[in-house]
Every structure is written in structure tokens, then in C-alpha cells.
Design a protein around this motif. Structure first.
Motif, PDB file in Angstrom:
ATOM      1  N   THR A   1      28.812 -13.521 -22.829  1.00  0.00           N
ATOM      2  CA  THR A   1      27.570 -13.746 -23.204  1.00  0.00           C
ATOM      3  C   THR A   1      26.533 -12.473 -23.481  1.00  0.00           C
ATOM      4  O   THR A   1      27.062 -11.457 -22.752  1.00  0.00           O
ATOM      5  N   GLN A   2      25.680 -12.486 -24.055  1.00  0.00           N
ATOM      6  CA  GLN A   2      24.539 -11.302 -24.222  1.00  0.00           C
ATOM      7  C   GLN A   2      23.234 -11.960 -24.001  1.00  0.00           C
ATOM      8  O   GLN A   2      22.932 -13.115 -24.749  1.00  0.00           O
ATOM      9  N   ASP A   3      22.283 -11.351 -23.406  1.00  0.00           N
ATOM     10  CA  ASP A   3      20.958 -11.677 -23.225  1.00  0.00           C
ATOM     11  C   ASP A   3      20.383 -10.767 -24.297  1.00  0.00           C
ATOM     12  O   ASP A   3      20.533  -9.400 -24.177  1.00  0.00           O
ATOM     13  N   CYS A   4      19.378 -11.389 -25.226  1.00  0.00           N
ATOM     14  CA  CYS A   4      18.709 -10.543 -26.322  1.00  0.00           C
ATOM     15  C   CYS A   4      17.417 -10.906 -26.419  1.00  0.00           C
ATOM     16  O   CYS A   4      16.910 -11.976 -26.138  1.00  0.00           O
ATOM     17  N   TYR A   5      16.339  -9.820 -27.024  1.00  0.00           N
ATOM     18  CA  TYR A   5      15.256 -10.390 -27.464  1.00  0.00           C
ATOM     19  C   TYR A   5      15.329 -10.286 -28.923  1.00  0.00           C
ATOM     20  O   TYR A   5      16.124  -9.833 -29.637  1.00  0.00           O
ATOM     21  N   TRP A   6      14.376 -11.684 -29.399  1.00  0.00           N
ATOM     22  CA  TRP A   6      14.611 -11.932 -30.758  1.00  0.00           C
ATOM     23  C   TRP A   6      13.170 -12.205 -31.136  1.00  0.00           C
ATOM     24  O   TRP A   6      12.490 -12.995 -30.457  1.00  0.00           O
TER      25      TRP A   6
ATOM     26  N   LEU B   1      14.406 -18.286 -22.716  1.00  0.00           N
ATOM     27  CA  LEU B   1      15.226 -19.755 -22.854  1.00  0.00           C
ATOM     28  C   LEU B   1      16.493 -19.483 -23.111  1.00  0.00           C
ATOM     29  O   LEU B   1      17.014 -18.092 -23.470  1.00  0.00           O
ATOM     30  N   THR B   2      17.464 -20.389 -22.901  1.00  0.00           N
ATOM     31  CA  THR B   2      18.880 -20.087 -23.359  1.00  0.00           C
ATOM     32  C   THR B   2      19.277 -20.630 -24.565  1.00  0.00           C
ATOM     33  O   THR B   2      18.394 -21.106 -25.242  1.00  0.00           O
ATOM     34  N   TYR B   3      20.391 -20.079 -25.014  1.00  0.00           N
ATOM     35  CA  TYR B   3      20.878 -20.203 -26.417  1.00  0.00           C
ATOM     36  C   TYR B   3      21.118 -21.805 -26.578  1.00  0.00           C
ATOM     37  O   TYR B   3      20.620 -22.353 -27.647  1.00  0.00           O
ATOM     38  N   ASP B   4      21.597 -22.413 -25.383  1.00  0.00           N
ATOM     39  CA  ASP B   4      21.766 -23.959 -25.529  1.00  0.00           C
ATOM     40  C   ASP B   4      20.428 -24.666 -25.764  1.00  0.00           C
ATOM     41  O   ASP B   4      20.360 -25.455 -26.393  1.00  0.00           O
ATOM     42  N   GLN B   5      19.219 -24.124 -25.271  1.00  0.00           N
ATOM     43  CA  GLN B   5      18.107 -24.796 -25.344  1.00  0.00           C
ATOM     44  C   GLN B   5      17.561 -24.639 -26.902  1.00  0.00           C
ATOM     45  O   GLN B   5      17.042 -25.754 -27.142  1.00  0.00           O
TER      46      GLN B   5
ATOM     47  N   GLN C   1      22.142 -15.923 -22.559  1.00  0.00           N
ATOM     48  CA  GLN C   1      23.594 -16.629 -22.682  1.00  0.00           C
ATOM     49  C   GLN C   1      24.031 -16.984 -24.244  1.00  0.00           C
ATOM     50  O   GLN C   1      24.620 -17.751 -24.376  1.00  0.00           O
ATOM     51  N   ILE C   2      23.764 -15.874 -25.324  1.00  0.00           N
ATOM     52  CA  ILE C   2      23.956 -15.898 -26.367  1.00  0.00           C
ATOM     53  C   ILE C   2      25.772 -15.697 -26.407  1.00  0.00           C
ATOM     54  O   ILE C   2      25.952 -14.586 -26.121  1.00  0.00           O
TER      55      ILE C   2
ATOM     56  N   PRO D   1      36.703  -3.539 -25.392  1.00  0.00           N
ATOM     57  CA  PRO D   1      36.772  -2.527 -24.602  1.00  0.00           C
ATOM     58  C   PRO D   1      36.297  -1.134 -25.001  1.00  0.00           C
ATOM     59  O   PRO D   1      35.950  -0.231 -24.511  1.00  0.00           O
ATOM     60  N   LYS D   2      36.129  -0.933 -26.420  1.00  0.00           N
ATOM     61  CA  LYS D   2      35.873   0.291 -26.985  1.00  0.00           C
ATOM     62  C   LYS D   2      34.316   0.329 -27.360  1.00  0.00           C
ATOM     63  O   LYS D   2      33.670   1.394 -27.384  1.00  0.00           O
ATOM     64  N   CYS D   3      33.780  -0.902 -28.025  1.00  0.00           N
ATOM     65  CA  CYS D   3      32.397  -0.830 -28.752  1.00  0.00           C
ATOM     66  C   CYS D   3      31.540  -1.583 -27.549  1.00  0.00           C
ATOM     67  O   CYS D   3      30.329  -1.193 -27.969  1.00  0.00           O
ATOM     68  N   GLY D   4      31.980  -2.034 -26.611  1.00  0.00           N
ATOM     69  CA  GLY D   4      31.027  -2.964 -25.763  1.00  0.00           C
ATOM     70  C   GLY D   4      30.543  -4.291 -26.171  1.00  0.00           C
ATOM     71  O   GLY D   4      31.551  -5.077 -27.092  1.00  0.00           O
ATOM     72  N   VAL D   5      29.662  -4.853 -25.541  1.00  0.00           N
ATOM     73  CA  VAL D   5      29.522  -6.393 -25.686  1.00  0.00           C
ATOM     74  C   VAL D   5      28.473  -6.397 -27.107  1.00  0.00           C
ATOM     75  O   VAL D   5      27.409  -5.723 -27.029  1.00  0.00           O
ATOM     76  N   TYR D   6      28.806  -7.361 -27.972  1.00  0.00           N
ATOM     77  CA  TYR D   6      28.061  -7.482 -29.032  1.00  0.00           C
ATOM     78  C   TYR D   6      27.791  -8.788 -29.433  1.00  0.00           C
ATOM     79  O   TYR D   6      28.715  -9.587 -29.378  1.00  0.00           O
ATOM     80  N   ILE D   7      26.848  -9.218 -30.454  1.00  0.00           N
ATOM     81  CA  ILE D   7      26.949 -10.506 -31.114  1.00  0.00           C
ATOM     82  C   ILE D   7      27.322 -10.305 -32.350  1.00  0.00           C
ATOM     83  O   ILE D   7      26.822  -9.534 -33.243  1.00  0.00           O
ATOM     84  N   SER D   8      28.568 -11.224 -32.704  1.00  0.00           N
ATOM     85  CA  SER D   8      29.109 -11.148 -34.124  1.00  0.00           C
ATOM     86  C   SER D   8      27.991 -11.451 -35.162  1.00  0.00           C
ATOM     87  O   SER D   8      26.972 -12.172 -34.976  1.00  0.00           O
ATOM     88  N   GLU D   9      28.333 -11.145 -36.347  1.00  0.00           N
ATOM     89  CA  GLU D   9      27.458 -11.563 -37.515  1.00  0.00           C
ATOM     90  C   GLU D   9      27.135 -13.076 -37.567  1.00  0.00           C
ATOM     91  O   GLU D   9      26.065 -13.549 -37.742  1.00  0.00           O
TER      92      GLU D   9
END
Length: 87
Positions: free
Chosen positions: A15-20, A70-74, A33-34, A40-48
Motif C-alpha cells: 500500500t502507498q499513502d499519497c497526496y492527490w 482519508l483512506t482508499y476504502d473511504q 492505504q492505496i 525490489p528494484k523500483c520501490g513502491v508505486y501505484i500502478s496505472e
């Protein structure tokens, strides 16, 4: 699951926390919690596809009265804006 950037086959779900920024540009949200990909090479990211899903839900969700964090589920369970009311 394979990394969409480097094709690393050993990625895990994370999961990733982001500003949007809201689509109207008037408000910035911190979304927790998105679902994300941990490479292991690129790190944590949100897919397209997940990025698109967040954007679509921000367009359709009525988040007035919700806090700026707020959370992704909210977002998924927030009331939807009724653009067309058929009578």
C-alpha cells in the motif's frame, strides 16, 4: 505480478499513502492505504490501472464533509454524486 517499469518478476502487493489533487483543483487530499506494487528494484508505486481507479472515484465521490485525510476504502464507499436524476 510483474513490475510494469523494469519487468522484475518478484514484486509484492503493498500500500502507498499519497497526496492527490481533486479533479476541480480546489482541494488536495491525503489518501492512505492505496493498493500498490512493491518492486525490489523500483520501490513502491501505484500502478496505472489503480491510478485511473482513484481518479475515477474522486470524480464520482461526494467528499464534501470528509476530512482532507482519508483512506482508499473511504473513497470507494463515499456517496456518489448524482449527475443525472431521471424522474
Amino acid at each position: 505480478m510483474e513490475c510494469q517499469w523494469c519487468n522484475e518478476p518478484h514484486t509484492t502487493e503493498s500500500t502507498q499513502d499519497c497526496y492527490w489533487t481533486m479533479p476541480d483543483g480546489k482541494r488536495t487530499l491525503r489518501i492512505l492505504q492505496i493498493p500498490a506494487v512493491d518492486c525490489p528494484k523500483c520501490g513502491v508505486y501505484i500502478s496505472e490501472p489503480m491510478n485511473q481507479k482513484v481518479e475515477e472515484n474522486l470524480i464520482m465521490a461526494d467528499l464534501t464533509g470528509y476530512p482532507d485525510t482519508l483512506t482508499y476504502d473511504q473513497i470507494l464507499h463515499a456517496p456518489k454524486i448524482r449527475l443525472f436524476d431521471l424522474k
